[in-house]
Every structure is written in C-alpha cells, then in structure tokens.
Write a protein that holds these residues in place. Structure first.
Motif, PDB file in Angstrom:
ATOM      1  N   ALA A 203      45.447  35.550  -6.099  1.00 52.42           N
ATOM      2  CA  ALA A 203      44.254  36.168  -5.771  1.00 52.42           C
ATOM      3  C   ALA A 203      43.624  35.545  -4.500  1.00 52.42           C
ATOM      4  CB  ALA A 203      43.227  35.756  -6.984  1.00 52.42           C
ATOM      5  N   HIS A 204      43.079  36.588  -3.786  1.00 55.49           N
ATOM      6  CA  HIS A 204      42.620  35.962  -2.395  1.00 55.49           C
ATOM      7  C   HIS A 204      41.482  34.757  -2.506  1.00 55.49           C
ATOM      8  CE1 HIS A 204      43.824  40.431  -0.454  1.00 55.49           C
ATOM      9  NE2 HIS A 204      44.854  39.704  -0.880  1.00 55.49           N
ATOM     10  N   ASP A 205      40.676  34.669  -3.576  1.00 56.01           N
ATOM     11  CA  ASP A 205      39.783  33.575  -3.666  1.00 56.01           C
ATOM     12  C   ASP A 205      40.205  32.564  -4.193  1.00 56.01           C
ATOM     13  OD1 ASP A 205      39.988  34.533  -6.194  1.00 56.01           O
ATOM     14  OD2 ASP A 205      37.911  35.029  -6.136  1.00 56.01           O
ATOM     15  N   LEU A 360      51.121  32.110  -3.704  1.00 57.71           N
ATOM     16  CA  LEU A 360      49.752  32.444  -3.292  1.00 57.71           C
ATOM     17  C   LEU A 360      49.875  33.813  -2.840  1.00 57.71           C
ATOM     18  CD1 LEU A 360      49.693  29.050  -1.403  1.00 57.71           C
ATOM     19  CD2 LEU A 360      47.915  29.882  -2.908  1.00 57.71           C
ATOM     20  N   GLY A 361      50.734  34.421  -2.939  1.00 59.63           N
ATOM     21  CA  GLY A 361      50.737  35.887  -2.355  1.00 59.63           C
ATOM     22  C   GLY A 361      50.953  36.201  -1.105  1.00 59.63           C
ATOM     23  N   ARG A 368      45.813  37.139   3.364  1.00 56.24           N
ATOM     24  CA  ARG A 368      45.166  37.126   1.951  1.00 56.24           C
ATOM     25  C   ARG A 368      43.628  37.549   2.059  1.00 56.24           C
ATOM     26  NH1 ARG A 368      44.691  32.189  -0.644  1.00 56.24           N
ATOM     27  NH2 ARG A 368      45.455  33.216  -2.622  1.00 56.24           N
ATOM     28  N   GLY A 369      43.687  38.846   2.729  1.00 57.70           N
ATOM     29  CA  GLY A 369      42.402  39.457   2.812  1.00 57.70           C
ATOM     30  C   GLY A 369      41.230  38.808   3.399  1.00 57.70           C
ATOM     31  N   ALA A 370      41.989  37.561   4.194  1.00 60.19           N
ATOM     32  CA  ALA A 370      40.722  36.895   5.207  1.00 60.19           C
ATOM     33  C   ALA A 370      40.355  37.619   6.476  1.00 60.19           C
ATOM     34  CB  ALA A 370      41.123  35.511   5.294  1.00 60.19           C
ATOM     35  N   ASP A 371      39.059  37.988   6.576  1.00 60.51           N
ATOM     36  CA  ASP A 371      38.844  38.794   7.860  1.00 60.51           C
ATOM     37  C   ASP A 371      37.444  38.322   8.173  1.00 60.51           C
ATOM     38  OD1 ASP A 371      36.655  40.345   6.668  1.00 60.51           O
ATOM     39  OD2 ASP A 371      38.534  41.330   5.651  1.00 60.51           O
TER      40      ASP A 371
END
Length: 747
Positions: A203-205, A360-361, A368-371
């Motif tokens: 999961a991204h978090d 960790l994907g 990982r969706g970090a923006d």
C-alpha cells in the motif's frame, strides 16, 4: 511540475509493458518469475550494486569517484546503488527514481530509507516517553501516521523501531527505545512494526520497518555508545532477544545490525546470530542492513585487516546491505570474479533486497503514488496534530504531587514560567526529528499564555542549560515572588541524549538545580517539569519542589499537552518505562534484577547495599501518579495447579477511590520462586490501561501461558520447570497485592 509527473507516469506504464521486471505479479518470493528473471540477467557488479546504500551527500558530490550532480546520477544509471539514506521529499525521490527506472539497464527501482523514529513531520513523543503510556495501540497509531507522512514524501523504509533493552541511562540512546523491560519492549516493538508496515506493505501509505540494533547494543559497557557488550547466553536469550522476536513475529521486513561486539564477535560479522538464529532458527528471511559504516568498522574492531576482508566477513555473516561504506560495491567484485567469494552468497542477499522491493510494490509503481499534491495533503494535518497532543498527554508522568498542588485552577492569579526549556521549540521536537521543524512546535510558554492569557503569565529564563552564569537568577526570583505558583522547566537539550551522547553524570546540567533552590527559597509552590531523554538523578529537585512532572521530549504538541496536564484537562496516567536512579553510582539499576545470596537488609551490615546511599531507586519502573486514587482487591487465581503448557487466569478488581475520573495502568508481575538457575525477583507479564469513573470498579483478567513461565536453563534449553510462582498485581513494579500457584510436571 504536473507535466513532469504525467511524463513520469507514462514512462512507468510503458516500462511495465516492455520490461519483465515490471510485469504485475502478486508473487514476491525469491522463486517468483520476476525475481528469477532479474537474477538471471544481473551481472555480479549489478548484484553488488543492489547491496550498496549511499547517503544524500553521495548524490550531491558524485559518488564512486564521479564529480558533481551528473556524476552521482551516473552511479544510479550504472546500477551501482540499490538504496539511499536521507533522501526525502517527492521532488528528489521522484527525480532519482526516474533515473533508475529509465536509464539503468535492468530498470530496478531504488529504495529510499530514512530515520523516521517518532514521527516524520508530525513529531510525537520520543519512544521512551511513548512506552510510558503503556498503550501499544497508541504506539501503533503514531507509527501509522509517521508512515503515511513519510511515504507521501517518497520514503519506503524507516530505520525504526529501536527495540534495544536499555538499563543504563548513561547511554544516550535510551531515548530511542522502550526502556528496560523485555515484555513492555516486545509489546511496543510489535505495535510499531504493525503501524509502520500496515496491513499491506505494498500500500502506498506503508513503509518497511527495521528492528534495531541486533543485538545487545543497549548493554554497552560503561553506558558508552558503540562500546562492547558482554552478557551470559541466558541474559541474551531472555532479556535482549525477546523484542526482536516480537518484531519478527509481527512481520518486520528489515533488521539492522548493531555497532557493538558481543562476547568477542562484532555483530556485523556475527553469522551465528544473523544467519543462524535469525534466519535458520527463527525462519525470518528479511533484509539485514548494516548500521552507518558498520561494515567498514570491522577493521577498527580488529577482525578484518582491510576493506575487502571486512566486506566479505559481513556478507558471509548475512548483512545484506552495506550502508555508506561502499565496500560491497567496490571491493567485493574482484573477490567474486576470483572465486574467493561464492556468487551464491551474494545472490542470497540480492534476492532478499529484490523481494523487499517487490513487497513494497516498487516494481509495479516505482513512485508508490508519491506526488506533490499527496505530500501536501498528508503532512502535518490537524488530525495528525491532535493525535500528537493525545500521545503527549498519555506519555507524561506525574512523579510527585505534594498536598495536591496539581492540577492548577484556571482562575489562578499570576503564574511565573521559568527555566531554560520553557520556550525552546527544539525541546518539544527532541532528537531524531525526521522532517520535523521547530517552528511547528508549541512550547509550554506559548501554551500557558494561550490557556491563561498574556497578562497572567510572567516569563523569566533564569539560567542557561549549561554553564555557571547566574545573571538571570534575580529576575527569576522576582517573578516567583510576584506570582501564585512557579512552573519551572528544566532538563537536557536533545543534543545531550540519543546517539553519541553518553553522559557520566545524570544530574541536571549547568546551574539548573541552583536555580531551583533559589526559587524554592521564595516560599512559593514550585512545580518542576522535566524535559529530557533519559532518567536523571533529581532527588533534591523531587524533595524540595511541590510537584514533579516528567514530560520527556513530548513532540510538537508537547506544550499544549503539558498545559492539559497541569490544569487537569488531562488526568495523568503514564508510567516510567525505565528506573530512575538516585545517583549515577547506582547504575545499572532495574527492577527485574536477580536475588543475591545476601539480599539487602537495612539492619544487617553484610548484605548487598551501599554505605552512602539507599539501594532502592528514586522512582521505580512502572511508577506514576494520578489526580485520583485506585484500590486493588479480590485477587483471584483460577487454578492452584497447572501443567507447564497450561493456561492460568489471574483476575483483580480495581476501583477508582478518588474524586476524578482517570486511567490506571494495571500491571501483573510474576516470580519463579525456585529454579535450576537464578531468576529475576519479578518480571512484568501483563498490563492493561483502563479508564474508571469516580467510584467505578472493574475486574481485569490476565491470562498467562507457557511463554510467561519459560526461561533458558544452564544448558540453554528453553524450559518450564515445576515449582511455585508468585503473582503481584498493582500500579507499579512495587505492587504488593499477591498470590501464588504451582506449575506441576507434565505427564
């Protein structure tokens, strides 16, 4: 920025289609097609690059002999690095990740690691303070928020929790752990792992957690950081290893090797404990990372004659990632090429690193969706700040409250706020602040002014933290004389504890005690609030002040939480997770000590005690007061006899006998009365934090099992021996309500 993000997303999507390393797959085992495909295509240099961790500075200076920013980028493009330490923020992590997944030959994503110890931007109480909440759910929640914030800034891997048992407060790193007790330490270790890693590591978090420092680091001789440790095999197994086992059982993905040696073998070369115990005996197969230059330091330990030998010893012992030393990437390729170092040894470590990246994907989404939008929305939110305030309030310990001077009335007249730490934001943030900023913090002075108004609060610094300057005493004494109560904020600076901050004295630094003496001499009630990262020998302060509050380094909402406690908006219930000595000469001092052949007796000279001070602590483990009182009775032990594998239930009734609703930390201790080897006088084996209204009673039941009775005998077998066990239940390690039961042989 937005067009750049769209371009990176398109690159990621195209890469997933064209490269097998990015084929979507749930299987992240070492035997999965994804991992096997990568391993088959990697050169020895690329494999060793995956085991190489560089710091942020390496990019700025151009690592591996390169010059400038471009040179550093080329190390990534060449596959010469697998992870970075201290690179944080979406702008930097995305830029470096793009190089890895577009310019390197195999497009293997980078791991970004950081020391997220007690919060990322929202800073919570230091771990030693949070352990005193005796609230694992709170620890899990704060770790979860830290993971949400850190992952939004592009971080994948935190070097926390520290799970070292620490019984010597001279050692500065006591602030980073959960104190002296293996049971409490195990509960907190597991909770923090769950919080960091979440239910789904991909999961991204979520972030990969690291249990550190494996093992025995907290037993450093003389309390001196980085020093050697020596202990019996039983002590290692029964005291220092249990929190690591709890972290492993909770699914921790990473473990960090300790700086210390243990009985002659530096931990970065201790294959018996890393490959043997951790991997073979416990069945754990996560990533072992070195501590900062720990591989290189095998030369200083005197067990390696050169960098190559140091790297080979560490890798053979099972240390997968070389932090900063660059020995694996620079010295080991020739040893692999010559056949001196089998490629199979390298492959085992590389597989573990690739598995971690897969879990960790990162192969499916390297970013990982970090923006920027998520980063802005996730960090330092009002909700996060509120949890930080609650956590601080639940971690502050009331040590003394003579004549019920606390809580203060809000209609009190003038309040003198005095001391070098009354208005220091960094004393809230503490050490290892992650991305925390002092300007985010609410100081006690600011909070008290907000509570009472500017006009009723008179501030005088009084003294500095260190040094003999008394020029501020006169103003402080005048403020005290003109006030109804004095609130005195003293202790340590964050630089006085944590790593490389060992002390030979546990006294208040500088002339803070002299300042307290001068204020007490005014005759006004003095409430002292400690802000510090270790137990301090504050016997005189405790004796002369009206009240004493241990606030530790409480986080960015610390000032508000302190005000909440002082004025009764929060009823304190935290306990000490570590014993407070009367002076440094008592160290090490801890509650779960062994009984000697001549236990201390005041009336007998030839018993184990001191001639110049009591043998008892100033404040014991598990101790803490409340603004109400609690009574214990009706202790019931379900079965007078059980087998070694049997379960035992212990029930006690707790009643709020005071005038305020409040929390009580109910603690259960166990003592093995007779065994084949000496056993501790008592050991914590259960606790429960409960809330009771005035006059309310609650029946609390603890369940004991084989793990609670077991220990390692002289032959290092984990056994439960038949015999009598005593049970003690109460509000601290000095609980007196007791009973007993017998463990009988299994037939």
């Amino acid at each position: 920025m937005h067009s750049s993000i769209r371009r990176l997303s398109l690159i990621t999507a195209l890469t997933a289609l064209l490269h097998p390393a990015y084929a979507s797959a749930a299987d992240c085992s070492a035997a999965s097609p994804r991992i096997r495909n990568l391993m088959a295509r990697m050169t020895a240099a690329e494999k060793l690059g995956q085991l190489n961790q560089l710091a942020r500075q390496a990019i700025a200076t151009g690592a591996a002999g390169s010059q400038g920013q471009a040179g550093g980028d080329e190390v990534i493009a060449a596959g010469g690095v697998g992870s970075f330490l201290g690179v944080r923020g979406v702008a930097d992590t995305r830029r470096l990740q793009e190089i890895a997944v577009t310019r390197s030959r195999l497009k293997i994503p980078l791991l970004f690691a950081d020391d997220v110890i007690h919060g990322y931007r929202t800073i919570f109480p230091v771990p030693l303070a949070e352990a005193g909440s005796f609230d694992p759910e709170l620890a899990e929640r704060s770790a979860r928020i830290a993971a949400v914030e850190a992952s939004a800034s592009g971080i994948h891997w935190t070097y926390a929790p520290m799970v070292d048992i620490a019984r010597d407060p001279r050692w500065g790193r006591v602030v980073e752990g959960s104190g002296e007790d293996p049971y409490l330490g195990s509960m907190m270790a597991a909770a923090r792992v769950r919080g960091f890693q979440g239910r789904d590591l991909s999961a991204h978090d979520s972030v990969l957690a690291t249990a550190k420092h494996f093992v025995g680091y907290g037993a450093a001789e003389g309390g001196r950081d980085y020093n050697i440790a020596s202990m019996s095999p039983q002590t290692l197994q029964d005291v220092y290893l249990p929190p690591f086992k709890a972290a492993v059982d909770a699914g921790v993905g990473s473990i960090m090797a300790a700086f210390n040696e243990l009985d002659g073998t530096p931990m970065h070369a201790n294959g018996a404990l890393i490959n043997g115990l951790l991997r073979k005996q416990w069945g754990w197969n996560g990533v072992v990372v070195s501590d900062y230059t720990g591989v290189m330091e095998l030369m200083n330990h005197g067990v390696a004659g050169n960098r190559g030998d140091a790297g080979e010893r560490a890798l053979r012992a099972g240390v997968d990632v070389d932090m900063i030393s660059e020995i694996y990437s620079k010295e080991l390729p020739q040893r692999v090429a010559s056949g001196r170092l089998p490629l199979a040894v390298v492959d085992a470590s590389v597989q573990r690193v690739l598995v971690a990246k897969c879990r960790l994907g990162l192969f499916d989404d390297p970013y990982r969706g970090a923006d920027p939008a998520r980063e802005r929305a996730s960090i330092l939110t009002p909700e996060h700040r509120q949890v930080a305030r609650v956590a601080a309030g639940r971690s502050i310990v009331l040590l003394k409250n003579a004549r019920d001077v606390l809580p203060l009335r809000k209609d009190i007249g003038e309040v003198a706020v005095i001391g070098p730490l009354a208005d220091q934001p960094w004393a809230m943030v503490g050490n290892w602040p992650g991305a925390g900023k002092p300007e985010d913090a609410v100081t006690p002075l600011a909070a008290l002014r907000n509570t009472l108004g500017e006009k009723r609060v008179v501030y005088a610094r009084g003294s500095e933290l260190i040094g003999d300057d008394r020029s501020g005493f006169a103003a402080a004494v005048k403020a005290a004389r003109d006030s109804d109560v004095v609130l005195l904020f003293v202790g340590e600076s964050p630089e006085m504890s944590a790593e490389a901050a060992s002390r030979t004295s546990l006294d208040l630094p500088g002339n803070q005690q002299a300042l307290a003496d001068a204020l007490v001499a005014t005759g006004k009630p003095v409430v002292a609030v400690l802000l510090n990262g270790r137990p301090l020998s504050v016997g005189k302060l405790a004796e002369e002040t009206s009240a004493l509050v241990e606030a530790w380094f409480p986080g960015i909402e610390g000032g508000n939480a302190i005000s909440d406690i002082l004025f009764g908006d929060v009823n304190p219930a935290a306990r000490l997770a570590i014993t407070f000595p009367r002076n440094v000469g008592q160290v090490p001092i801890y509650y779960a000590h062994k009984m000697t052949g001549r236990p201390p007796r005041a009336e007998e000279k030839y018993t184990s005690k001191y001639i110049d001070a009591p043998w008892t602590p100033l404040f014991s483990f598990g101790y803490g007061l409340s603004y109400t009182t609690f009574g214990y009775d009706k202790l019931r032990i379900a079965s007078p006899r059980i087998t070694a594998n049997g379960r035992q239930k212990v029930t006690v009734t707790v009643t709020n006998t005071g005038t305020r609703a409040g929390d009580e930390v109910v603690q259960l201790y166990l003592r093995d009365e007779v065994a084949s080897v000496t056993r501790p006088v008592r050991q914590l084996r259960g606790f429960r934090r409960i809330h009771l209204a005035v006059g309310e009673s609650g029946a609390i039941t603890f369940e004991l099992g084989r793990e609670d009775y077991a220990f390692h005998d002289a032959g290092m077998r984990k056994v439960v021996e038949p015999g009598r066990f005593s049970v003690f239940v109460g509000g601290s390690s000095e609980a007196t309500l007791s009973g007993s039961f017998e463990v009988i042989a299994q037939h």
